[in-house]
Every structure is written in structure tokens, then in C-alpha cells.
Design a protein around this motif. Structure first.
Motif, PDB file in Angstrom:
ATOM      1  N   MET A 100       2.784  11.632   6.011  1.00 17.85           N
ATOM      2  CA  MET A 100       1.523  12.359   6.170  1.00 17.85           C
ATOM      3  C   MET A 100       1.733  13.770   6.738  1.00 17.85           C
TER       4      MET A 100
ATOM      5  N   ASP B 204       2.834  14.679   9.717  1.00 19.31           N
ATOM      6  CA  ASP B 204       2.381  14.790  11.105  1.00 19.31           C
ATOM      7  C   ASP B 204       3.597  14.519  12.000  1.00 19.31           C
TER       8      ASP B 204
ATOM      9  N   LEU C  82      -1.131   2.546   6.784  1.00 19.72           N
ATOM     10  CA  LEU C  82      -1.114   2.834   8.216  1.00 19.72           C
ATOM     11  C   LEU C  82      -2.017   1.857   8.968  1.00 19.72           C
ATOM     12  N   ASP C  83      -3.181   1.574   8.419  1.00 18.74           N
ATOM     13  CA  ASP C  83      -4.123   0.638   9.034  1.00 18.74           C
ATOM     14  C   ASP C  83      -3.473  -0.745   9.203  1.00 18.74           C
TER      15      ASP C  83
ATOM     16  N   TYR D 260       0.833  -1.207   0.000  1.00 15.88           N
ATOM     17  CA  TYR D 260       0.000   0.000   0.000  1.00 15.88           C
ATOM     18  C   TYR D 260       0.870   1.260   0.000  1.00 15.88           C
ATOM     19  N   LYS D 261       2.003   1.212   0.695  1.00 20.27           N
ATOM     20  CA  LYS D 261       2.920   2.366   0.662  1.00 20.27           C
ATOM     21  C   LYS D 261       3.412   2.605  -0.759  1.00 20.27           C
TER      22      LYS D 261
ATOM     23  N   ARG E 228      -1.192   4.437  -1.124  1.00 23.12           N
ATOM     24  CA  ARG E 228      -2.462   4.339  -0.387  1.00 23.12           C
ATOM     25  C   ARG E 228      -2.096   4.366   1.093  1.00 23.12           C
ATOM     26  N   ILE E 229      -1.712   5.553   1.551  1.00 18.69           N
ATOM     27  CA  ILE E 229      -1.066   5.739   2.846  1.00 18.69           C
ATOM     28  C   ILE E 229      -1.980   5.366   4.018  1.00 18.69           C
ATOM     29  N   ASP E 230      -3.255   5.737   3.953  1.00 16.95           N
ATOM     30  CA  ASP E 230      -4.176   5.417   5.054  1.00 16.95           C
ATOM     31  C   ASP E 230      -4.321   3.911   5.235  1.00 16.95           C
ATOM     32  N   GLU E 231      -4.402   3.183   4.114  1.00 18.05           N
ATOM     33  CA  GLU E 231      -4.522   1.726   4.187  1.00 18.05           C
ATOM     34  C   GLU E 231      -3.232   1.095   4.708  1.00 18.05           C
TER      35      GLU E 231
ATOM     36  N   TYR F 223       3.644   8.433   9.313  1.00 15.29           N
ATOM     37  CA  TYR F 223       3.233   9.733   9.864  1.00 15.29           C
ATOM     38  C   TYR F 223       4.105  10.857   9.319  1.00 15.29           C
TER      39      TYR F 223
END
Length: 199
Positions: free
Chosen positions: A132, A134, A105-106, A95-96, A100-103, A129
Motif C-alpha cells: 500500500m 505506507d 489487511l482486514d 485476497y492478496k 483486494r488489499i484492503d480485505e 502496508y
């Protein structure tokens, strides 16, 4: 090891699948993708419900750059065994690659619930993060990582860099100095410390 495992190729499907899975992994480690792919196919065809075989197949597809297809194999491995940590980790990496960063991270947060002190998982979460943008969350996860691998100069310098970006020079100095203590040859760290002392 290869010779021993090849003896099991002619056995029943479950033994054949296990042997082919291990052969695929050994060839993958040797960077022989053609053989790794052949044995991954054999392992999957012998036992479609073998999560390790599906993960290996995903790895060979990933190595050939077909990330979408690799993700499908990892997801199938997880459907067959939801505790297959290798498939979950590799799905996060896939995913990285697909941005698809959110997926991603999940996946890594789920892995963290299973493998709480895994340095690789903590590093991936911190890195996501950072991607993202953050920095506070990235710092928090890197601090957890430092509690697992206290002497990693790369992680220490990364913490220094993030604190420096946040304007906290004293914390940045602390982590850059610790990084320098463990690995005094990193030019980027030496340059930062030199500039800090000049200031």
C-alpha cells in the motif's frame, strides 16, 4: 498415518469427515492434489459444517488457481466456526492474490487480535502496508515482528531497506548490520554495507 486414517473411511459421517479431512491434508502436504481434492470432497460431503474440511477444500481449489472459489470455501468455514484461524489466514492470502488489499489487511488484523505474537501474521500485515506504499506502518509492524523473531536476517534487512528509502541512514545501517551479523552471505546486504562505508 495414511493407512490408519483409511481404516476410518467406512465409519459414521462425522468420523469419516475427520479422517477424510486429515487424509486430504496429508496428501496436500505430499503435493498430491488429485488425492487431496478427492478426500477434501469426501470430507465436505460427509459433514458440510466441518470448518477444517472446508478449509482443506479451499486449499486444493487455491492450489489449482481458482482464488474466487477458494475464498468462498474459506468464508463458509468461517461462517461455521468464526475462530477457524487457518481459514481466516488463507482468506487473507487469497485476497492478496486477488489484489483486494484492503480485505486482505482486514483478515490479517482480525487474526492479529486472536494470535498477537504470530510471526506469519505480523509479516503479512507489514507486507500489505508495503504494498500500500505506507512505509511508516510497514516499519512499525516489522518492529513488532522483530520483537518476536529477533534473529531473522530477512526481516532485519527489510527494515534496513525501508529505513534507507525513508532517508534514515543510521537506522538503515543498524538493521543491515544486524542482518549481516546473523547471515553474512546475503550479497544485497553486503553491497549496501560496502556502499555505506565508502560514503
Amino acid at each position: 498415518a495414511l493407512e490408519m486414517l483409511k481404516m476410518f473411511e467406512k465409519k459414521d459421517s462425522r468420523v469419516k469427515s475427520a479422517a477424510a479431512t486429515n487424509l486430504s491434508f496429508l496428501y496436500y502436504l505430499e503435493n498430491d492434489l488429485a488425492q487431496a481434492t478427492n478426500y477434501a470432497d469426501l470430507a465436505v460431503n460427509s459433514d458440510r459444517y466441518n470448518p477444517a474440511a472446508l478449509t482443506n477444500k479451499g486449499n486444493t481449489v487455491f492450489a489449482n488457481g481458482d482464488y474466487e472459489k477458494a475464498a468462498e470455501f474459506y468464508k463458509e468455514a468461517l461462517r461455521n466456526d468464526s475462530s477457524c484461524t487457518e481459514a481466516l489466514y488463507n482468506l487473507g492470502l487469497t485476497y492478496k492474490k486477488l489484489n483486494r488489499i484492503d480485505e486482505a489487511l482486514d483478515c490479517f488484523l482480525k487474526l492479529h487480535a486472536i494470535l498477537q505474537n504470530s510471526a506469519q501474521v505480523l509479516h503479512q500485515i507489514a507486507n500489505i502496508y508495503e504494498i500500500m506504499e505506507d512505509p511508516n506502518q510497514a516499519i512499525e509492524w516489522l518492529l513488532q515482528l522483530i520483537s518476536v523473531v529477533q534473529t531473522d536476517p530477512y526481516v532485519l534487512s527489510k527494515l534496513g531497506k525501508l529505513y534507507d528509502k525513508e532517508g534514515d541512514k543510521s537506522q538503515a545501517f543498524h538493521y543491515y548490520y544486524e542482518s549481516y551479523r546473523y547471515f553474512p552471505s546475503n550479497i544485497e546486504v553486503i553491497e549496501w554495507l560496502g556502499a555505506y562505508y565508502i560514503d
